[in-house]
Motif scaffolding. Sequence first.
Motif, PDB file in Angstrom:
ATOM      1  N   ILE A  85      12.145   1.380 -28.673  1.00 30.29           N
ATOM      2  CA  ILE A  85      11.277   0.922 -29.751  1.00 30.29           C
ATOM      3  C   ILE A  85      10.287   2.021 -30.129  1.00 30.29           C
ATOM      4  N   GLY A  87       6.501   2.628 -32.805  1.00 28.15           N
ATOM      5  CA  GLY A  87       5.502   2.001 -33.646  1.00 28.15           C
ATOM      6  C   GLY A  87       4.117   2.481 -33.298  1.00 28.15           C
ATOM      7  N   ALA A 112       9.153  -1.680 -33.779  1.00 26.62           N
ATOM      8  CA  ALA A 112      10.508  -1.986 -34.225  1.00 26.62           C
ATOM      9  C   ALA A 112      11.490  -1.202 -33.376  1.00 26.62           C
ATOM     10  N   ARG A 113      12.734  -1.607 -33.403  1.00 26.81           N
ATOM     11  CA  ARG A 113      13.773  -0.909 -32.658  1.00 26.81           C
ATOM     12  C   ARG A 113      14.088   0.442 -33.294  1.00 26.81           C
ATOM     13  N   PRO A 267       6.896  -4.578 -38.966  1.00 25.43           N
ATOM     14  CA  PRO A 267       8.212  -4.346 -38.378  1.00 25.43           C
ATOM     15  C   PRO A 267       9.284  -4.053 -39.421  1.00 25.43           C
ATOM     16  N   GLU A 271      11.411  -0.633 -39.489  1.00 20.62           N
ATOM     17  CA  GLU A 271      12.872  -0.662 -39.396  1.00 20.62           C
ATOM     18  C   GLU A 271      13.506   0.107 -40.548  1.00 20.62           C
TER      19      GLU A 271
END
Length: 315
Positions: A85, A87, A112-113, A267, A271
Amino acid sequence: MKAVVVTEFGAEPELADLPIPDPGPGQLLVRLRAAGVNPFDWKVAGGALKGAVEHAFPLVMGSDGAGVVERVGPGVTRFRPGDTIYGQFMNLPRGHGSYAEYTLAAEDGKVARIPGGLPFAVAAALPTASVTAYQAVEAARLDAGRVILINGASGGVGQSAIQFAAHKGARVLATATADTAGHLRDLGADEIIDFTTAPVSGQVRSIRPEGVDAVLDLVTAPGGDIDALAGLLVPGGILINTNYAADVDALAVRDIRGVNLGNSPTPAVLEALAALADAGRLRVTITAEVPLADAPAAVARARSGHARGKTVIVP
C-alpha cells in the motif's frame, strides 16, 4: 524501530529508536519500504500547524510513504498482511510519520493498494506532489486547445501537472530554468519560460498576447504579488494557487475564478494515480534515494535548494 524525529518545534531532525507501534481497531501496521520527501514535512516540524493541531513529541517526520502491511488491528477487512500500500501516514496527535521503519495507517485513511509492477520509491513520491497536481488540473477544467501557465514547473507538483494538462490536450507554458527545459518539454510542456532572464508576465504576453485560460501558481506565497499572473488571464479564466495566496474575492471582481488549493488525497484518486504511473502514463523523476540514517542530512539539503525531482528515503 529507527525513525527520524524532531523533539520540539524547530529542532533539527535526528535518528532515534522508538517502539514499533501496535495497530488498534481499524488500523494497519505498515513496514515502510520508501518515504517521499516534501517541503510540507519540514514546515510541519517547524511549527506550521502549531496551535491548529495537537502534536505529540518525539514527532516522526514525513507524510508520504509506501510499504507492506505487516499486521492488522481488530475489525480490519479492506487490507490483510502482505498487501502493498501507499499513501499519507502523518498523524500529528500520535506523533506518527513516514520517515520510519514502521508506521500506522487507518484502514479507511488516505491509503490505497500499489499495482504489482510499481516500485515502492515511485509510489512513495506520488501522494503529495502528484495528487496536488491532479486536483489542480481537474479544477482548471482544461480541454483540448486551452492554454495553462504553470508557474514553478520544475518541482514534483509542476512536473506532474505538465503531464496531466498535456494529457487533456491543453497547451502548456511552464516556468523553469534552462537546464530543465529539455526534460519538461519531454513531459509535455510546449513552451519554457526562463524566469531568470526576464519577468514571466512579459515573456508570456509575447507568446500569448491574447492571454491564457488558466494559471497554476506553485510559487507565490501569502502577501506576494500575484497580480501580474492574474493579468495574464482571459476573462473568465482561473488562477489556482497552492500556497493560499489568492484573494478570491478580489479576483472575482476581475472576472477571474480564484482557487486556493490544498492536498486532499482519497483512496480513489490514489488508486487512479498508481495505475497511471504503473502504465507509464505518469512519470516521476526521483533524483535521490537515501537510507534512513542519512535522512536528516537529506532534509537539510532539500531545504536549502530548489527541487528538480523527488528525494525518497529508503528505510
